[in-house]
Design an enzyme around this catalytic site. Structure first.
Site, PDB file in Angstrom:
ATOM      1  N   HIS A   5      -0.452   4.452   0.001  1.00 36.42           N
ATOM      2  CA  HIS A   5      -1.257   5.594   0.425  1.00 36.42           C
ATOM      3  C   HIS A   5      -0.887   5.974   1.854  1.00 36.42           C
ATOM      4  O   HIS A   5      -0.994   5.144   2.756  1.00 36.42           O
ATOM      5  CB  HIS A   5      -2.741   5.255   0.322  1.00 36.42           C
ATOM      6  CG  HIS A   5      -3.127   4.842  -1.054  1.00 36.42           C
ATOM      7  ND1 HIS A   5      -3.092   3.525  -1.466  1.00 36.42           N
ATOM      8  CD2 HIS A   5      -3.529   5.564  -2.122  1.00 36.42           C
ATOM      9  CE1 HIS A   5      -3.470   3.466  -2.738  1.00 36.42           C
ATOM     10  NE2 HIS A   5      -3.734   4.687  -3.157  1.00 36.42           N
TER      11      HIS A   5
ATOM     12  N   ASP B  26       0.849  -1.196   0.000  1.00 32.85           N
ATOM     13  CA  ASP B  26       0.000   0.000   0.000  1.00 32.85           C
ATOM     14  C   ASP B  26       0.884   1.245   0.000  1.00 32.85           C
ATOM     15  O   ASP B  26       1.789   1.370   0.823  1.00 32.85           O
ATOM     16  CB  ASP B  26      -0.896   0.006   1.238  1.00 32.85           C
ATOM     17  CG  ASP B  26      -2.154   0.833   1.048  1.00 32.85           C
ATOM     18  OD1 ASP B  26      -2.062   1.909   0.433  1.00 32.85           O
ATOM     19  OD2 ASP B  26      -3.212   0.414   1.541  1.00 32.85           O
TER      20      ASP B  26
ATOM     21  N   SER C  89      -1.672  -8.016   4.445  1.00 35.26           N
ATOM     22  CA  SER C  89      -0.339  -7.689   4.957  1.00 35.26           C
ATOM     23  C   SER C  89      -0.431  -7.146   6.380  1.00 35.26           C
ATOM     24  O   SER C  89       0.449  -7.393   7.208  1.00 35.26           O
ATOM     25  CB  SER C  89       0.351  -6.675   4.039  1.00 35.26           C
ATOM     26  OG  SER C  89       1.643  -6.403   4.502  1.00 35.26           O
TER      27      SER C  89
END
Length: 161
Positions: free
Chosen positions: A52, A50, A106
Site C-alpha cells: 500500500h 506491504d 518489518s
C-alpha cells in the site's frame, strides 16, 4: 456475520489511488524546470510485506513541494535495501510507511538495522496502523500522523525550523 461495507469501497479506493498518482504526476510536471534549493535528502519506503503506497506517495509530493530531494524506494521494500541506500546516499532521514499490522514488524526490523549500521540517520514512521505509542515501542524517532507532520519533522532535522 462480518461487515461487508469496507469491501464495497475497495474498488473506489483503488481508483482513487490511481487518480491520485495521475494528479501527482501533473503536479510534479508543473514544478519541473523551476530552480529550487534542496533542503536535504530523504528516503521514503513502504516496508517489506506491504504493497500500500497511497500515503507514502502523498508524503513524497509534500516533501518535494517543501524543497526536499526524495529517494522513493517504493513498496514492499526489505530493510537491507533501505539501510544500504541510506549509507550509500548518506541521508539524515528515512520515512517508513505501513498500512497493515502484519508489516509493522518489518518497520521495527528496518529501524533496528538502521540504528546498527547508520546510527546518525533518524526515522519517521506513519501509516494507518501506526500510533505514537507503537512508534515509541519500535524505536522510531518520530511518529507522523499525516504528511504535514513529516514535513515539520524534516524541517527540524535539516534545521529549517
Amino acid at each position: 456475520m462480518f461487515n461487508l461495507i469496507p469491501l464495497i469501497f475497495l474498488p473506489q479506493l483503488l481508483m482513487s489511488a490511481e487518480a491520485a498518482k495521475a494528479a501527482f504526476a501533473v503536479i510534479k510536471d508543473s514544478m519541473a524546470g523551476k530552480p529550487r534549493e534542496m533542503k536535504g535528502k530523504i528516503i521514503i519506503a513502504t516496508v517489506k510485506g506491504d504493497i500500500h503506497d497511497i500515503g507514502k506517495n502523498i508524503v513524497k509530493v509534500m516533501l518535494e513541494n517543501y524543497g526536499y530531494d526524495v529517494i522513493d524506494l517504493g513498496k514492499d521494500v526489505p530493510p537491507e535495501l533501505i539501510v544500504d541506500t541510506a549509507i550509500k546516499e548518506d541521508v539524515k532521514l528515512v520515512g517508513l510507511s505501513a498500512l497493515m499490522t502484519t508489516t509493522v514488524v518489518s518497520m521495527e526490523d528496518t529501524i533496528k538495522l538502521l540504528k546498527e549500521k547508520k546510527p546518525d540517520t533518524l526515522t519517521v514512521v506513519g501509516g494507518a496502523v501506526m500510533t505514537q505509542e507503537y512508534a515509541d515501542r519500535i524505536g522510531a524517532d518520530c511518529y507522523a500522523k499525516d504528511a504535514m507532520e513529516t514535513v515539520r519533522f524534516a524541517d527540524k532535522v535539516f534545521g529549517g525550523e
